[in-house]
Design a protein around this motif. Structure first.
Motif, PDB file in Angstrom:
ATOM      1  N   HIS A   1       0.833  -1.200   0.000  1.00  0.00           N
ATOM      2  CA  HIS A   1       0.000   0.000   0.000  1.00  0.00           C
ATOM      3  C   HIS A   1       0.871   1.255   0.000  1.00  0.00           C
ATOM      4  O   HIS A   1       1.802   1.374   0.797  1.00  0.00           O
ATOM      5  CB  HIS A   1      -0.913   0.023   1.224  1.00  0.00           C
ATOM      6  N   THR A   2       0.553   2.190  -0.870  1.00  0.00           N
ATOM      7  CA  THR A   2       1.286   3.456  -0.945  1.00  0.00           C
ATOM      8  C   THR A   2       1.194   4.201   0.378  1.00  0.00           C
ATOM      9  O   THR A   2       0.147   4.210   1.033  1.00  0.00           O
ATOM     10  CB  THR A   2       0.709   4.328  -2.072  1.00  0.00           C
ATOM     11  N   LEU A   3       2.309   4.825   0.781  1.00  0.00           N
ATOM     12  CA  LEU A   3       2.352   5.611   2.015  1.00  0.00           C
ATOM     13  C   LEU A   3       2.389   7.102   1.691  1.00  0.00           C
ATOM     14  O   LEU A   3       2.903   7.509   0.644  1.00  0.00           O
ATOM     15  CB  LEU A   3       3.570   5.219   2.856  1.00  0.00           C
ATOM     16  N   TYR A   4       1.847   7.912   2.608  1.00  0.00           N
ATOM     17  CA  TYR A   4       1.652   9.336   2.376  1.00  0.00           C
ATOM     18  C   TYR A   4       2.166  10.175   3.541  1.00  0.00           C
ATOM     19  O   TYR A   4       2.341   9.677   4.663  1.00  0.00           O
ATOM     20  CB  TYR A   4       0.152   9.632   2.189  1.00  0.00           C
ATOM     21  N   ARG A   5       2.368  11.468   3.263  1.00  0.00           N
ATOM     22  CA  ARG A   5       2.665  12.455   4.298  1.00  0.00           C
ATOM     23  C   ARG A   5       1.592  13.539   4.271  1.00  0.00           C
ATOM     24  O   ARG A   5       0.944  13.772   3.239  1.00  0.00           O
ATOM     25  CB  ARG A   5       4.045  13.078   4.110  1.00  0.00           C
ATOM     26  N   TYR A   6       1.437  14.225   5.428  1.00  0.00           N
ATOM     27  CA  TYR A   6       0.352  15.181   5.639  1.00  0.00           C
ATOM     28  C   TYR A   6       0.957  16.544   5.933  1.00  0.00           C
ATOM     29  O   TYR A   6       1.758  16.691   6.866  1.00  0.00           O
ATOM     30  CB  TYR A   6      -0.505  14.699   6.800  1.00  0.00           C
ATOM     31  N   ALA A   7       0.561  17.549   5.153  1.00  0.00           N
ATOM     32  CA  ALA A   7       1.173  18.871   5.266  1.00  0.00           C
ATOM     33  C   ALA A   7       0.919  19.531   6.614  1.00  0.00           C
ATOM     34  O   ALA A   7       1.709  20.385   7.051  1.00  0.00           O
ATOM     35  CB  ALA A   7       0.670  19.770   4.139  1.00  0.00           C
TER      36      ALA A   7
ATOM     37  N   VAL B   1       9.492   9.258   8.324  1.00  0.00           N
ATOM     38  CA  VAL B   1      10.565   9.244   7.329  1.00  0.00           C
ATOM     39  C   VAL B   1      10.945  10.697   7.047  1.00  0.00           C
ATOM     40  O   VAL B   1      10.088  11.499   6.665  1.00  0.00           O
ATOM     41  CB  VAL B   1      10.132   8.549   6.025  1.00  0.00           C
ATOM     42  N   GLY B   2      12.194  11.033   7.279  1.00  0.00           N
ATOM     43  CA  GLY B   2      12.607  12.419   7.150  1.00  0.00           C
ATOM     44  C   GLY B   2      11.872  13.314   8.121  1.00  0.00           C
ATOM     45  O   GLY B   2      11.706  14.511   7.868  1.00  0.00           O
ATOM     46  N   GLY B   3      11.420  12.734   9.235  1.00  0.00           N
ATOM     47  CA  GLY B   3      10.674  13.480  10.239  1.00  0.00           C
ATOM     48  C   GLY B   3       9.171  13.472  10.023  1.00  0.00           C
ATOM     49  O   GLY B   3       8.419  13.780  10.948  1.00  0.00           O
ATOM     50  N   TRP B   4       8.730  13.112   8.832  1.00  0.00           N
ATOM     51  CA  TRP B   4       7.298  13.160   8.522  1.00  0.00           C
ATOM     52  C   TRP B   4       6.600  11.863   8.931  1.00  0.00           C
ATOM     53  O   TRP B   4       6.990  10.785   8.493  1.00  0.00           O
ATOM     54  CB  TRP B   4       7.077  13.398   7.030  1.00  0.00           C
ATOM     55  N   PRO B   5       5.542  11.933   9.750  1.00  0.00           N
ATOM     56  CA  PRO B   5       4.730  10.750  10.038  1.00  0.00           C
ATOM     57  C   PRO B   5       4.121  10.216   8.740  1.00  0.00           C
ATOM     58  O   PRO B   5       3.753  10.992   7.849  1.00  0.00           O
ATOM     59  CB  PRO B   5       3.634  11.287  10.971  1.00  0.00           C
ATOM     60  N   VAL B   6       4.043   8.902   8.602  1.00  0.00           N
ATOM     61  CA  VAL B   6       3.542   8.311   7.365  1.00  0.00           C
ATOM     62  C   VAL B   6       2.230   7.570   7.597  1.00  0.00           C
ATOM     63  O   VAL B   6       1.986   7.006   8.667  1.00  0.00           O
ATOM     64  CB  VAL B   6       4.586   7.380   6.700  1.00  0.00           C
ATOM     65  N   TYR B   7       1.407   7.578   6.547  1.00  0.00           N
ATOM     66  CA  TYR B   7       0.050   7.056   6.607  1.00  0.00           C
ATOM     67  C   TYR B   7      -0.267   6.236   5.369  1.00  0.00           C
ATOM     68  O   TYR B   7       0.350   6.410   4.317  1.00  0.00           O
ATOM     69  CB  TYR B   7      -0.974   8.203   6.645  1.00  0.00           C
ATOM     70  N   ARG B   8      -1.271   5.377   5.496  1.00  0.00           N
ATOM     71  CA  ARG B   8      -1.930   4.762   4.353  1.00  0.00           C
ATOM     72  C   ARG B   8      -3.184   5.560   4.031  1.00  0.00           C
ATOM     73  O   ARG B   8      -3.569   6.444   4.782  1.00  0.00           O
ATOM     74  CB  ARG B   8      -2.330   3.320   4.663  1.00  0.00           C
TER      75      ARG B   8
ATOM     76  N   ALA C   1       0.160  13.928   0.028  1.00  0.00           N
ATOM     77  CA  ALA C   1       0.974  13.508  -1.114  1.00  0.00           C
ATOM     78  C   ALA C   1       1.670  12.199  -0.762  1.00  0.00           C
ATOM     79  O   ALA C   1       2.024  11.962   0.406  1.00  0.00           O
ATOM     80  CB  ALA C   1       2.010  14.564  -1.475  1.00  0.00           C
ATOM     81  N   ALA C   2       1.849  11.333  -1.768  1.00  0.00           N
ATOM     82  CA  ALA C   2       2.658  10.135  -1.544  1.00  0.00           C
ATOM     83  C   ALA C   2       4.055  10.566  -1.117  1.00  0.00           C
ATOM     84  O   ALA C   2       4.543  11.627  -1.513  1.00  0.00           O
ATOM     85  CB  ALA C   2       2.712   9.303  -2.820  1.00  0.00           C
ATOM     86  N   ILE C   3       4.691   9.738  -0.284  1.00  0.00           N
ATOM     87  CA  ILE C   3       5.995  10.105   0.265  1.00  0.00           C
ATOM     88  C   ILE C   3       7.102   9.309  -0.416  1.00  0.00           C
ATOM     89  O   ILE C   3       6.946   8.112  -0.695  1.00  0.00           O
ATOM     90  CB  ILE C   3       6.023   9.898   1.799  1.00  0.00           C
ATOM     91  N   THR C   4       8.195   9.980  -0.714  1.00  0.00           N
ATOM     92  CA  THR C   4       9.334   9.342  -1.377  1.00  0.00           C
ATOM     93  C   THR C   4      10.253   8.716  -0.331  1.00  0.00           C
ATOM     94  O   THR C   4      10.129   8.987   0.872  1.00  0.00           O
ATOM     95  CB  THR C   4      10.127  10.372  -2.192  1.00  0.00           C
ATOM     96  N   PRO C   5      11.217   7.897  -0.751  1.00  0.00           N
ATOM     97  CA  PRO C   5      12.168   7.309   0.205  1.00  0.00           C
ATOM     98  C   PRO C   5      13.004   8.347   0.950  1.00  0.00           C
ATOM     99  O   PRO C   5      13.591   8.038   1.981  1.00  0.00           O
ATOM    100  CB  PRO C   5      13.058   6.424  -0.682  1.00  0.00           C
TER     101      PRO C   5
ATOM    102  N   SER D   1      -1.931  -3.089  -4.021  1.00  0.00           N
ATOM    103  CA  SER D   1      -0.617  -2.575  -4.374  1.00  0.00           C
ATOM    104  C   SER D   1      -0.668  -1.825  -5.693  1.00  0.00           C
ATOM    105  O   SER D   1      -1.460  -2.139  -6.579  1.00  0.00           O
ATOM    106  CB  SER D   1       0.385  -3.734  -4.474  1.00  0.00           C
ATOM    107  N   GLY D   2       0.175  -0.810  -5.814  1.00  0.00           N
ATOM    108  CA  GLY D   2       0.241  -0.028  -7.035  1.00  0.00           C
ATOM    109  C   GLY D   2      -0.828   1.031  -7.160  1.00  0.00           C
ATOM    110  O   GLY D   2      -0.882   1.742  -8.160  1.00  0.00           O
ATOM    111  N   ILE D   3      -1.689   1.166  -6.143  1.00  0.00           N
ATOM    112  CA  ILE D   3      -2.767   2.144  -6.162  1.00  0.00           C
ATOM    113  C   ILE D   3      -2.343   3.350  -5.329  1.00  0.00           C
ATOM    114  O   ILE D   3      -1.760   3.213  -4.255  1.00  0.00           O
ATOM    115  CB  ILE D   3      -4.066   1.547  -5.591  1.00  0.00           C
ATOM    116  N   ALA D   4      -2.612   4.554  -5.841  1.00  0.00           N
ATOM    117  CA  ALA D   4      -2.264   5.779  -5.116  1.00  0.00           C
ATOM    118  C   ALA D   4      -3.390   6.786  -5.253  1.00  0.00           C
ATOM    119  O   ALA D   4      -3.209   7.911  -5.705  1.00  0.00           O
ATOM    120  CB  ALA D   4      -0.946   6.354  -5.623  1.00  0.00           C
ATOM    121  N   LEU D   5      -4.600   6.361  -4.851  1.00  0.00           N
ATOM    122  CA  LEU D   5      -5.764   7.240  -4.959  1.00  0.00           C
ATOM    123  C   LEU D   5      -5.673   8.425  -4.005  1.00  0.00           C
ATOM    124  O   LEU D   5      -6.357   9.426  -4.192  1.00  0.00           O
ATOM    125  CB  LEU D   5      -7.046   6.445  -4.672  1.00  0.00           C
ATOM    126  N   GLY D   6      -4.803   8.313  -2.977  1.00  0.00           N
ATOM    127  CA  GLY D   6      -4.666   9.400  -2.020  1.00  0.00           C
ATOM    128  C   GLY D   6      -3.798  10.543  -2.517  1.00  0.00           C
ATOM    129  O   GLY D   6      -3.746  11.599  -1.877  1.00  0.00           O
TER     130      GLY D   6
END
Length: 314
Positions: free
Chosen positions: A76-82, A134-141, A161-165, A148-153
């Protein structure tokens, strides 16, 4: 020079596709084709390790149109929240927000594949649980991402936004990484002409799907090993692949998967370079595809790779 032609009309929403070439015949004896076919696709670049009990997992993957992103152990794609903060890490998504955007929680720092371990840590949420950062940002689904491979968020609002490595927003990579999908052919020694995608990767069918069944039976862990070839929007195929063979089905997660000759088509995560076909014959259920939509003869083997059988093929 191989040309491409629009194939949007051929990628109909019905599963039944007119089979205009008989299996066992292959009139498309050509090499090295690559043409455009618009799509969103999960690449075969995910790497995984085994988390312990209560330990979350981060995986680096690539979603076409987004570039490199992080996923959890299930893909599942992971995201960060502004509205969260990274310096210092602080959580703003709670209560109803956390129901739509479940936090990635862990009892200890997450295992990470393809991620700088120094960027990975934990933050304590208001309810006392530990959330991966990751990089200080809490991550979410995102609750509406069903596979897998879905990024509707991605960009549900300007805050998500989806979060990069690296812990950055994936939005910047979206326009640069988007490229059309290919349905072409190439000649692989030992197999003959086979279907390929835009990267020259061999395309496969899964016999458990059943030709003309209108559905894929490869989801979850299977789809991470055998990423489906997805389509979104107008499509083109090589001029000498009959568009009457090409169609699409709707997968369980709502994405559209290309079919050829009634078979849903896939790539193989363990094919490391164009021209490889190490998935041919795996589990006696996965086979490279001829340009006429049929499977390559199971008795054939690629010159450059040996397909390793494993139960179920994944």
């Amino acid at each position: 020079m191989n040309r491409a032609r629009p194939g949007a009309a051929a990628l109909s929403a019905v599963a039944g596709v007119a089979l205009v070439a008989a299996c066992g015949t292959n009139p498309y004896a050509t090499t090295g084709r690559q043409v455009s076919l618009g799509a969103q696709q999960l690449s075969a670049s995910t790497v995984q390790t085994s988390p312990g009990a209560g330990q979350a997992q981060l995986v680096t993957s690539t979603v076409e149109g987004l570039g490199a992103v992080l996923t959890d152990a299930e893909g599942h794609t992971l995201y960060r929240y502004a509205k969260d903060t990274a310096k210092p890490p602080k959580v703003a998504c709670v209560d109803a927000c956390a129901e739509m955007w479940p936090p990635l929680v862990s009892d200890s720092p997450a295992l990470a594949a393809g991620v700088d371990a120094q960027l990975v840590s934990l933050v304590t949420r208001p309810d006392g649980r530990k959330q991966v950062t990751v990089g200080g940002w809490p991550v979410y689904r995102y609750a509406k991402d069903t596979g897998s491979g879905i990024a509707l968020g991605q960009n549900v609002s300007a805050d998500w936004a989806a979060i990069t490595p690296e812990g950055e927003k994936a939005a910047a990579a979206a326009s640069a990484s988007a490229e059309p999908t290919t349905l072409g052919t190439t000649d692989i020694g030992g197999l003959g002409p086979v279907l390929t995608d835009q990267a020259g990767r061999t395309l496969y069918l899964f016999t458990r799907d059943g030709r003309g069944s209108g559905k894929s039976t490869c989801d979850g862990a299977c789809a991470r090993t055998w990423p489906p070839l997805l389509v979104n929007g107008r499509s083109t195929v090589a001029e000498d692949i009959d568009t009457g063979l090409v169609g699409q089905i709707t997968r369980a997660d709502g994405s559209k998967q290309v079919t050829v000759g009634g078979w849903p088509v896939y790539t193989y995560a363990k094919d490391g370079a164009p021209g490889e076909a190490s998935g041919h014959g795996v589990g006696d259920t996965w086979y490279a595809m001829e340009p006429n939509g049929c499977r390559v003869d199971p008795a054939r083997r690629p010159d450059a790779a040996i397909a390793t059988a494993s139960t179920g093929g994944y």
